[in-house]
Design a protein around this motif. Structure first.
Motif, PDB file in Angstrom:
ATOM      1  N   ARG A   1       4.501  -8.691  -8.868  1.00 51.63           N
ATOM      2  CA  ARG A   1       4.692  -7.900 -10.280  1.00 51.63           C
ATOM      3  C   ARG A   1       6.210  -8.063 -10.453  1.00 51.63           C
ATOM      4  NH1 ARG A   1       2.829  -2.007 -10.491  1.00 51.63           N
ATOM      5  NH2 ARG A   1       3.554  -2.647 -12.591  1.00 51.63           N
ATOM      6  N   GLU A   2       6.733  -8.290 -11.807  1.00 51.54           N
ATOM      7  CA  GLU A   2       8.144  -8.229 -11.792  1.00 51.54           C
ATOM      8  C   GLU A   2       8.669  -6.728 -11.601  1.00 51.54           C
ATOM      9  OE1 GLU A   2      11.070  -9.192 -15.601  1.00 51.54           O
ATOM     10  OE2 GLU A   2       8.980  -9.523 -15.868  1.00 51.54           O
ATOM     11  N   TRP A   3       9.932  -6.736 -11.269  1.00 55.52           N
ATOM     12  CA  TRP A   3      10.545  -5.282 -10.725  1.00 55.52           C
ATOM     13  C   TRP A   3      11.782  -5.266 -11.628  1.00 55.52           C
ATOM     14  CZ3 TRP A   3      15.419  -4.225  -8.883  1.00 55.52           C
ATOM     15  CH2 TRP A   3      15.424  -2.999  -8.588  1.00 55.52           C
ATOM     16  N   SER A   4      12.149  -4.159 -12.193  1.00 57.28           N
ATOM     17  CA  SER A   4      13.332  -3.889 -12.559  1.00 57.28           C
ATOM     18  C   SER A   4      13.714  -2.596 -12.177  1.00 57.28           C
ATOM     19  CB  SER A   4      13.346  -3.852 -14.102  1.00 57.28           C
ATOM     20  OG  SER A   4      12.790  -2.704 -14.735  1.00 57.28           O
ATOM     21  N   ASN A   5      14.975  -2.041 -12.517  1.00 52.25           N
ATOM     22  CA  ASN A   5      15.413  -0.617 -11.944  1.00 52.25           C
ATOM     23  C   ASN A   5      14.920   0.540 -12.887  1.00 52.25           C
ATOM     24  OD1 ASN A   5      17.270  -1.823 -13.966  1.00 52.25           O
ATOM     25  ND2 ASN A   5      18.651  -0.166 -13.725  1.00 52.25           N
ATOM     26  N   THR A   6      13.961   0.203 -13.849  1.00 54.80           N
ATOM     27  CA  THR A   6      13.440   1.046 -14.676  1.00 54.80           C
ATOM     28  C   THR A   6      11.735   0.987 -14.411  1.00 54.80           C
ATOM     29  OG1 THR A   6      13.103  -0.484 -16.387  1.00 54.80           O
ATOM     30  CG2 THR A   6      14.887   1.081 -16.718  1.00 54.80           C
ATOM     31  N   SER A   7      11.443   0.362 -13.508  1.00 53.40           N
ATOM     32  CA  SER A   7      10.112   0.101 -13.248  1.00 53.40           C
ATOM     33  C   SER A   7       9.680   1.432 -12.482  1.00 53.40           C
ATOM     34  CB  SER A   7       9.641  -0.944 -12.090  1.00 53.40           C
ATOM     35  OG  SER A   7       9.979  -2.113 -12.721  1.00 53.40           O
ATOM     36  N   SER A   8       8.218   1.751 -12.698  1.00 48.41           N
ATOM     37  CA  SER A   8       7.569   2.861 -12.098  1.00 48.41           C
ATOM     38  C   SER A   8       7.867   3.113 -10.483  1.00 48.41           C
ATOM     39  CB  SER A   8       6.259   3.243 -12.508  1.00 48.41           C
ATOM     40  OG  SER A   8       5.513   2.206 -12.321  1.00 48.41           O
ATOM     41  N   PHE A   9       7.782   4.102  -9.979  1.00 49.25           N
ATOM     42  CA  PHE A   9       7.748   4.151  -8.338  1.00 49.25           C
ATOM     43  C   PHE A   9       6.532   4.484  -7.839  1.00 49.25           C
ATOM     44  CE2 PHE A   9      12.221   3.893  -8.017  1.00 49.25           C
ATOM     45  CZ  PHE A   9      12.503   3.919  -6.713  1.00 49.25           C
ATOM     46  N   TYR A  10       6.198   3.670  -6.777  1.00 47.09           N
ATOM     47  CA  TYR A  10       4.857   3.981  -6.234  1.00 47.09           C
ATOM     48  C   TYR A  10       5.070   5.168  -5.315  1.00 47.09           C
ATOM     49  CZ  TYR A  10       2.953  -0.621  -6.947  1.00 47.09           C
ATOM     50  OH  TYR A  10       2.441  -1.885  -7.684  1.00 47.09           O
ATOM     51  N   PRO A  11       3.944   6.183  -4.839  1.00 48.74           N
ATOM     52  CA  PRO A  11       4.003   7.048  -4.131  1.00 48.74           C
ATOM     53  C   PRO A  11       4.665   6.976  -2.677  1.00 48.74           C
ATOM     54  CG  PRO A  11       1.807   7.102  -5.161  1.00 48.74           C
ATOM     55  CD  PRO A  11       2.689   5.868  -5.488  1.00 48.74           C
ATOM     56  N   ILE A  12       5.740   7.447  -2.581  1.00 50.23           N
ATOM     57  CA  ILE A  12       6.561   6.964  -1.189  1.00 50.23           C
ATOM     58  C   ILE A  12       7.023   8.230  -0.373  1.00 50.23           C
ATOM     59  CG2 ILE A  12       8.036   5.495   0.181  1.00 50.23           C
ATOM     60  CD1 ILE A  12       7.999   3.583  -2.361  1.00 50.23           C
ATOM     61  N   ASP A  13       6.364   8.957   0.262  1.00 53.12           N
ATOM     62  CA  ASP A  13       6.852  10.405   0.891  1.00 53.12           C
ATOM     63  C   ASP A  13       7.576  10.136   1.994  1.00 53.12           C
ATOM     64  OD1 ASP A  13       5.421  11.879  -1.161  1.00 53.12           O
ATOM     65  OD2 ASP A  13       3.457  11.970   0.245  1.00 53.12           O
ATOM     66  N   ASN A  14       8.601  11.232   2.302  1.00 51.33           N
ATOM     67  CA  ASN A  14       9.255  10.951   3.560  1.00 51.33           C
ATOM     68  C   ASN A  14       8.315  10.789   4.934  1.00 51.33           C
ATOM     69  OD1 ASN A  14      11.150  13.213   1.734  1.00 51.33           O
ATOM     70  ND2 ASN A  14      12.034  11.481   2.713  1.00 51.33           N
ATOM     71  N   THR A  15       8.729   9.974   5.620  1.00 51.94           N
ATOM     72  CA  THR A  15       8.062   9.524   6.875  1.00 51.94           C
ATOM     73  C   THR A  15       6.631   9.013   6.637  1.00 51.94           C
ATOM     74  OG1 THR A  15       7.265  11.599   7.729  1.00 51.94           O
ATOM     75  CG2 THR A  15       9.385  11.175   8.526  1.00 51.94           C
ATOM     76  N   SER A  16       6.450   8.469   5.554  1.00 50.58           N
ATOM     77  CA  SER A  16       5.095   8.104   5.291  1.00 50.58           C
ATOM     78  C   SER A  16       4.996   6.494   5.739  1.00 50.58           C
ATOM     79  CB  SER A  16       4.684   8.236   3.680  1.00 50.58           C
ATOM     80  OG  SER A  16       5.856   7.341   3.017  1.00 50.58           O
ATOM     81  N   ILE A  17       3.569   6.225   6.148  1.00 45.55           N
ATOM     82  CA  ILE A  17       3.439   5.002   6.475  1.00 45.55           C
ATOM     83  C   ILE A  17       2.808   4.007   5.558  1.00 45.55           C
ATOM     84  CG2 ILE A  17       2.282   3.583   8.487  1.00 45.55           C
ATOM     85  CD1 ILE A  17       2.279   6.188   9.915  1.00 45.55           C
ATOM     86  N   HIS A  18       3.167   2.607   5.413  1.00 49.27           N
ATOM     87  CA  HIS A  18       2.565   1.953   4.499  1.00 49.27           C
ATOM     88  C   HIS A  18       2.403   0.600   5.403  1.00 49.27           C
ATOM     89  CE1 HIS A  18       4.355   4.388   1.038  1.00 49.27           C
ATOM     90  NE2 HIS A  18       5.046   4.789   2.117  1.00 49.27           N
ATOM     91  N   THR A  19       0.749   0.262   5.225  1.00 53.37           N
ATOM     92  CA  THR A  19       0.656  -0.862   6.207  1.00 53.37           C
ATOM     93  C   THR A  19       0.575  -2.159   5.381  1.00 53.37           C
ATOM     94  OG1 THR A  19      -0.399   0.756   7.451  1.00 53.37           O
ATOM     95  CG2 THR A  19      -1.011  -1.820   7.712  1.00 53.37           C
ATOM     96  N   ILE A  20       0.963  -3.249   5.923  1.00 53.95           N
ATOM     97  CA  ILE A  20       1.072  -4.675   5.066  1.00 53.95           C
ATOM     98  C   ILE A  20       0.509  -5.439   6.318  1.00 53.95           C
ATOM     99  CG2 ILE A  20       2.494  -4.176   3.086  1.00 53.95           C
ATOM    100  CD1 ILE A  20       4.576  -5.934   4.601  1.00 53.95           C
ATOM    101  N   GLN A  21      -0.462  -6.463   6.047  1.00 47.26           N
ATOM    102  CA  GLN A  21      -0.946  -7.370   6.816  1.00 47.26           C
ATOM    103  C   GLN A  21      -1.009  -8.928   6.533  1.00 47.26           C
ATOM    104  OE1 GLN A  21      -4.877  -6.535   8.350  1.00 47.26           O
ATOM    105  NE2 GLN A  21      -4.680  -7.976   9.982  1.00 47.26           N
ATOM    106  N   ASN A  22      -0.655  -9.955   7.495  1.00 50.92           N
ATOM    107  CA  ASN A  22      -0.562 -11.221   7.064  1.00 50.92           C
ATOM    108  C   ASN A  22      -2.206 -11.839   6.887  1.00 50.92           C
ATOM    109  OD1 ASN A  22       0.184 -13.917   6.236  1.00 50.92           O
ATOM    110  ND2 ASN A  22       1.060 -14.157   8.372  1.00 50.92           N
ATOM    111  N   MET A  23      -2.860 -11.940   5.711  1.00 46.78           N
ATOM    112  CA  MET A  23      -4.088 -12.618   5.518  1.00 46.78           C
ATOM    113  C   MET A  23      -3.800 -14.101   5.510  1.00 46.78           C
ATOM    114  SD  MET A  23      -5.270  -9.287   5.889  1.00 46.78           S
ATOM    115  CE  MET A  23      -6.956  -9.248   4.872  1.00 46.78           C
ATOM    116  N   GLU A  24      -4.952 -14.488   5.067  1.00 44.87           N
ATOM    117  CA  GLU A  24      -5.198 -16.071   4.976  1.00 44.87           C
ATOM    118  C   GLU A  24      -4.356 -16.317   3.765  1.00 44.87           C
ATOM    119  OE1 GLU A  24      -9.194 -17.302   4.663  1.00 44.87           O
ATOM    120  OE2 GLU A  24      -9.794 -16.701   6.310  1.00 44.87           O
ATOM    121  N   LYS A  25      -4.247 -15.680   2.628  1.00 40.61           N
ATOM    122  CA  LYS A  25      -3.656 -15.897   1.528  1.00 40.61           C
ATOM    123  C   LYS A  25      -2.217 -15.317   1.411  1.00 40.61           C
ATOM    124  CE  LYS A  25      -7.683 -16.819  -1.204  1.00 40.61           C
ATOM    125  NZ  LYS A  25      -8.417 -16.333  -2.482  1.00 40.61           N
ATOM    126  N   GLY A  26      -1.515 -14.857   2.509  1.00 42.87           N
ATOM    127  CA  GLY A  26      -0.225 -14.236   2.757  1.00 42.87           C
ATOM    128  C   GLY A  26      -0.343 -12.720   2.841  1.00 42.87           C
TER     129      GLY A  26
END
Length: 205
Positions: free
Chosen positions: A166-191
């Motif tokens: 997605r296109e990003w700018s400094n006025t784009s909305s923020f995803y929920p990101i709490d202090n010490t929160s964990i966000h998991t990403i994984q390398n799948m077949e398509k990236g």
């Protein structure tokens, strides 16, 4: 192959963040210790082999708690710092408003720099490049997976946009990101894909 993105613990309110040299509050230290304990107790689930962190104090303090719990030595780098807000870093809000009225992250034009700092475009490019380099290091087995990356809310937010293409700018909305929160990403077949978002089980016990 996974990367666990973690936002640092709570820091002091009333000051401009960015490249601030201010550290965690007592609450932030407690959050970080709770996260370290949780990761230790769930070591088989996460199987963390590499710890990478922003070298700003609030991220380093968070990482130190994880180091102590997991017995892993962290790699500290400026690549994963929050946006460089230059002369305003760590400044009291009232002082910043007096010296630099109306200058905030979301009021800058994309190619306009903070006084003594970087522009939103430069910030985005830095984080995208850091992520691409991290992926290359993992794919070439120069660092071990899985990786725990301790960084900042603005950084994680950019990565959400990168991963979603997605296109990003400094006025784009923020995803929920709490202090010490964990966000998991994984390398799948398509990236790389987002598997899990904003988890804070260590703060609910």
């Amino acid at each position: 192959m996974k990367i666990f993105l973690v936002r640092h613990g709570a820091d002091e309110e009333g000051y401009r963040g960015g490249w601030s040299q201010r550290g965690l509050t007592e609450a932030g230290i407690i959050q970080s210790r709770a996260l370290g304990t949780y990761l230790y107790e769930h070591a088989e689930q996460y199987d963390i082999q590499t710890l990478i962190s922003s070298d700003l104090p609030r991220a380093m303090q968070t990482s130190n708690s994880i180091e102590e719990s997991l017995g892993i030595r962290g790699i500290y780098t400026p690549d994963w710092r929050e946006m460089n807000n230059g002369d305003m870093a760590g400044m009291l809000h009232a002082e910043a408003e007096e010296k630099y009225p109306g200058i905030y992250f979301n009021t800058l034009k994309m190619d306009t720099v903070f006084p003594g700092g970087e522009s939103p475009t430069q910030f985005y490019a830095r984080i995208r490049n850091a992520f691409e380099n991290l992926c290359i290091q993992l794919e070439e087995k120069r660092i071990q997976s899985n990786v725990l990356l301790v960084t900042h809310g603005g950084v994680i937010n950019i990565l959400y946009y990168v991963l979603a293409n997605r296109e990003w700018s400094n006025t784009s909305s923020f995803y929920p990101i709490d202090n010490t929160s964990i966000h998991t990403i994984q390398n799948m077949e398509k990236g790389w894909s987002i598997l899990d978002t904003n988890r804070i089980p260590h703060l609910r016990s």
